[in-house]
Design an enzyme around this catalytic site. Structure first.
Site, PDB file in Angstrom:
ATOM      1  N   ASP A 189     -23.232  10.324 -70.856  1.00  0.00           N
ATOM      2  CA  ASP A 189     -24.649  10.258 -70.498  1.00  0.00           C
ATOM      3  C   ASP A 189     -24.888   8.990 -69.672  1.00  0.00           C
ATOM      4  O   ASP A 189     -23.950   8.242 -69.393  1.00  0.00           O
ATOM      5  CB  ASP A 189     -25.536  10.290 -71.759  1.00  0.00           C
ATOM      6  CG  ASP A 189     -26.836  11.039 -71.494  1.00  0.00           C
ATOM      7  OD1 ASP A 189     -27.530  10.669 -70.538  1.00  0.00           O
ATOM      8  OD2 ASP A 189     -27.146  11.990 -72.234  1.00  0.00           O
ATOM      9  N   HIS A 261     -27.834  12.911 -65.711  1.00  0.00           N
ATOM     10  CA  HIS A 261     -27.369  12.059 -66.818  1.00  0.00           C
ATOM     11  C   HIS A 261     -25.970  11.504 -66.536  1.00  0.00           C
ATOM     12  O   HIS A 261     -25.095  11.538 -67.400  1.00  0.00           O
ATOM     13  CB  HIS A 261     -27.382  12.853 -68.127  1.00  0.00           C
ATOM     14  CG  HIS A 261     -28.766  13.098 -68.665  1.00  0.00           C
ATOM     15  ND1 HIS A 261     -29.584  12.083 -69.109  1.00  0.00           N
ATOM     16  CD2 HIS A 261     -29.478  14.240 -68.817  1.00  0.00           C
ATOM     17  CE1 HIS A 261     -30.747  12.588 -69.527  1.00  0.00           C
ATOM     18  NE2 HIS A 261     -30.717  13.898 -69.342  1.00  0.00           N
ATOM     19  N   GLU A 324     -32.242  18.154 -67.061  1.00  0.00           N
ATOM     20  CA  GLU A 324     -32.968  16.985 -66.576  1.00  0.00           C
ATOM     21  C   GLU A 324     -32.301  16.335 -65.364  1.00  0.00           C
ATOM     22  O   GLU A 324     -31.975  15.150 -65.387  1.00  0.00           O
ATOM     23  CB  GLU A 324     -33.105  15.966 -67.721  1.00  0.00           C
ATOM     24  CG  GLU A 324     -33.899  16.530 -68.887  1.00  0.00           C
ATOM     25  CD  GLU A 324     -34.053  15.558 -70.053  1.00  0.00           C
ATOM     26  OE1 GLU A 324     -35.148  15.526 -70.629  1.00  0.00           O
ATOM     27  OE2 GLU A 324     -33.086  14.853 -70.393  1.00  0.00           O
TER      28      GLU A 324
HETATM   29  C1  ACM Z   1     -32.051  17.591 -73.816  1.00  0.00           C
HETATM   30  O1  ACM Z   1     -32.654  17.343 -74.868  1.00  0.00           O
HETATM   31  N1  ACM Z   1     -32.246  16.853 -72.729  1.00  0.00           N
HETATM   32  C2  ACM Z   1     -31.116  18.693 -73.714  1.00  0.00           C
END
Ligand code: ACM
Ligand code: ZN
Length: 754
Positions: A189, A261, A324
């Site tokens: 991440d 991420h 995201e």
């Molecule tokens: C997430 O909670 N961004 C998958």
């Protein structure tokens, strides 16, 4: 005839008895207790033909209660296992987790098709032995059991905070105890890359540490100033964990995040981004604009990384993230724009789809499948991809309707980083309000699906993101006891109507967790308050999982004692005050003290309607939350705020009769890192017939910004029966902000008048 009838009656009554008394989680599909008992012997004799690792596990788990010996010739055997041969390949697949457990007066006989079935039977037997360890007498019974869902998962984020191999193994043990079968390991991440990749050593040399970390609530914007890391798992560590999980019949699904991420990876290899960098692993929580640029070099890198990952993890599915991913950089990147043109893609969402398709093709070429968060549906789903539905249930529905497999993990029910009790008596959490009974009430099959489509719902999973979870004791706190509810939901034997009975079994399991020194949450003992409309105003209902007669409360701000008022019925709240409550048993305080401040105005407890509903994750109490007399705590997005993504608040309040007022107030929140923006504007209207509304006040952007969202305006002397307040969402998040291009959130807590 009479004898048969009687025997039948005894059988039935024992079935009912068993339902009430066997403390099993997840509860089996079929349980029959019969007459008689199996006496647990001093030395437990096993036959030599039992699957070895599973039996060793059984001995280890019960070793403090039992002494074991393998059978000598002629000895009575206490535990035997028979393998049932499947009639076809389909039968073998369908029954791989099936087991029968027959406890007769002399012997325990397990039947299963596989070692996994045998292992699951042993988990049941361990819980039974534990329950009867004092009397050493187990009722004679027959259990036949099999899970409803094939994917019963728990996720763990080791990027925001790292957990050691030993802790990860404990986590896997918890999954095994409650018959979950999938561990989703979130390994990469923005804030850290946690898996050694031999070909790219900088991933862990640079990406596994960060300068400092955010501490406290997000809105505090405070950092600890302490370097974090290097923390990562070597490939030997990973092999060790995968083997450990395999011995417990748990599949480890690794997650390598892309295209978003990715900051920790870009810090190590900035050439994989759209711009030059340099980058650093993130110190803040949130979503960041710098993501992988879809150039050939990036795909080569990701394929090489995935090669090593697939070597380490034998799982059918590889999780490729996909959530995201802001499109800010792609919009300004020459390469990205040329790629869009060259491939006739519609826009940057098409590019996201192109990215995932290309990765899927590679992973498929190695005989594996991809699973990703529901944003992989953007711009078109890759042909064989499975979807993990987290933003709600729609991703899962869309996947299943188009014959793609899905795992349901909607935030409102399955995010264990949410609060599980009243936020004011809980440690700092991400937000949301997901108590045990809510998890227990979740049905992974969305009602929108027909039976054939429902086949594509592989199962259910809970996720544990660790921004606010600094150590393993806190991990234990967040997953227990909610993991038990998830376990029963995934097994398919949960029944929300029998929540109380489930809760009793949970409380029995607490003794097991106590023995293991697990720091589980005791939030179910704490008092939960609920505001209800009453007598043209509001009343406050208090409840606890325990006997509600033990609740005492005060209205004068002092802490309750054994001499305070005993709770009987919902307490009327006539004016602004603070109610404090706690649970007492035998004269002793047994819970945290709960405190709730009320700000009563002329709207409090009145009828309110919303033309557009809040997002499910932030909808606790529904529209009524805006007139419940509770002003939201800006640090806790748990229960007191309604959250609307990309939507305006259009609220009409029926004041019941013509009511005079001069002031209107409401609060909206600002937390840009979490995509929460102040309202753009607001309007206040009045009406006497709920049809013809007159505008009495307009509030502009500057005024809202200057007041930091805390709006309190003079509207002159008004007298009306209906009040309408419209609060305009900020809309699409502008460039330069976290979540740019996505729909902004609007959070509102209360609409009051004086
Ligand atoms: C997430 O909670 N961004 C998958
Ligand atoms: Zn680019």
């Amino acid at each position: 005839m009479i004898r048969t009838f009687l025997a039948f009656f005894i059988l039935i009554s024992n079935v009912i008895l068993a339902q009430n008394t066997l403390n099993l989680i997840p509860y089996p599909q079929k349980v029959q207790t019969l007459q008689g008992e199996f006496a647990i012997p001093d030395i437990f004799i096993l036959s030599g033909e039992l699957p070895k690792e599973e039996t060793e596990y059984f001995k280890k788990r019960t070793g403090s209660q039992l002494e074991f010996q393998y059978a000598q010739k002629g000895e009575d055997i206490h535990l035997i296992h028979s393998v049932i041969p499947p009639v076809s390949a389909a039968d073998a697949e369908e029954k791989k987790e099936y087991y029968a457990l027959e406890i007769s007066p002399k012997q325990i006989h397990i039947k299963s098709y596989t070692r996994q079935g045998y292992f699951l039977a042993l988990q049941t037997l361990i819980q039974i032995i534990d329950q009867y360890k004092d009397t050493k007498k187990i009722p004679v019974m027959k259990i036949e059991d099999q899970p409803k869902f094939a994917w019963r998962g728990m996720h763990l984020d080791v990027c925001r905070h790292f957990f050691t191999v030993d802790e990860v193994k404990q986590y896997i043990d918890y999954l095994a105890m409650y018959k979950l079968n999938t561990f989703h390991w979130h390994l990469t991440d923005d804030q850290g890359w946690r898996i050694e990749i031999k070909k790219y050593p900088k991933l862990t040399q640079i990406g596994s540490k960060r300068k400092e970390s955010m501490i406290g609530a997000y809105v505090d914007n405070t950092f600890d100033g302490k370097p974090y890391g290097p923390y990562f798992y070597t490939q030997e560590d990973i092999k060790d964990v995968v083997k450990y999980a395999h011995e417990r019949h748990i599949t480890v699904v690794p997650e390598i995040e892309m295209p978003g991420h990715a900051l920790a990876a870009l810090a190590a290899y900035p050439e994989l981004a759209c711009t030059k960098g340099p980058f650093e692993p993130a110190t803040k929580w949130g979503v960041f604009d710098d993501v992988f640029c879809p150039k050939d070099e990036t795909f080569t890198f990701l394929e090489n990384v995935l090669d090593e990952v697939m070597q380490l993890f034998p799982s059918k599915y590889i999780h490729i993230g996909g959530d995201e991913c802001p499109k800010t950089r792609w919009k300004e990147c020459t390469h990205c724009q040329e790629l869009i043109k060259k491939n006739n893609l519609k826009d940057e969402h098409g590019l996201q789809s192109y990215f995932i398709h290309r990765i899927e093709k590679y992973v498929n070429s190695k005989g594996r499948k991809i699973i990703g968060w529901d944003e992989i549906l953007e711009g078109g789903l890759a042909p064989n991809a499975a979807v993990m539905s987290w933003t709600g249930v729609n991703g899962g529905i869309e996947a299943a309707k188009s014959k793609h497999f899905a795992v349901m993990t909607p935030g409102a029910y399955c995010y264990f980083d949410h609060y599980q009790g009243d936020p004011q008596s809980e440690p700092n959490a991400f937000g949301g309000f997901t108590p045990l009974d809510k998890v227990y009430a979740y049905n992974p099959i969305p009602s929108e699906l027909n039976a054939e489509q429902a086949q594509y719902i592989m199962g259910v999973q809970a996720n544990l993101w660790t921004e606010y979870i600094l150590d393993f004791k806190h991990v234990q706190y967040m997953i227990f006891p909610r993991l038990m509810a998830l376990s029963e939901v995934g097994w398919g034997t949960s029944d929300p109507k029998k929540y109380k009975e489930f809760e009793n079994r949970v409380i029995s399991q607490f003794k097991v967790l106590d023995n293991m020194q697990v720091n589980y949450a005791k939030s179910i003992y704490n008092i939960i308050g609920k505001v209800v409309p009453a007598n043209n105003g509001i009343a406050y209902e208090l409840s606890t999982s325990q006997n509600s007669k033990g609740i005492r409360y005060t209205l004068d701000g002092t802490n309750p004692t054994i001499n305070s008022k005993t709770y009987q019925n919902a307490v009327q709240i006539p004016n602004s005050l603070t109610i404090k409550s706690a649970y007492f048993e035998e004269g002793q305080l047994k819970s945290a003290v709960s405190a709730q401040e009320f700000t009563v105005s002329k709207t409090t407890g009145k009828n309110i309607t919303l033309e557009q509903q809040p997002n499910e994750n932030y909808s606790f109490g529904g529209a009524f939350t805006l007139v419940d007399g509770i002003i939201g705590n800006v640090k806790q997005l748990g229960k007191t705020w309604l959250g609307f993504q990309g939507k305006d608040v259009l609220a009409t309040i029926d004041l019941g009769k013509k009511t005079a007022f001069t002031e209107v107030y409401f609060n909206t929140l600002e937390n840009k890192g979490s995509w929460i923006h102040l309202a753009k504007s607001a309007k206040i209207f009045i009406s006497d017939d709920n049809t013809n509304f007159k505008l009495i006040k307009e509030i502009g952007t500057a005024e809202i910004q200057d007041a930091h969202g805390k709006i309190k305006v003079n509207v002159g002397t008004q007298n009306a029966k209906y009040l309408k307040v419209t609060i305009e969402n900020a809309g699409i998040i502008p460039a330069g902000n976290p979540g740019a291009d996505s729909k902004a959130w609007l959070f509102v807590d209360e609409i009051g008048i004086n």
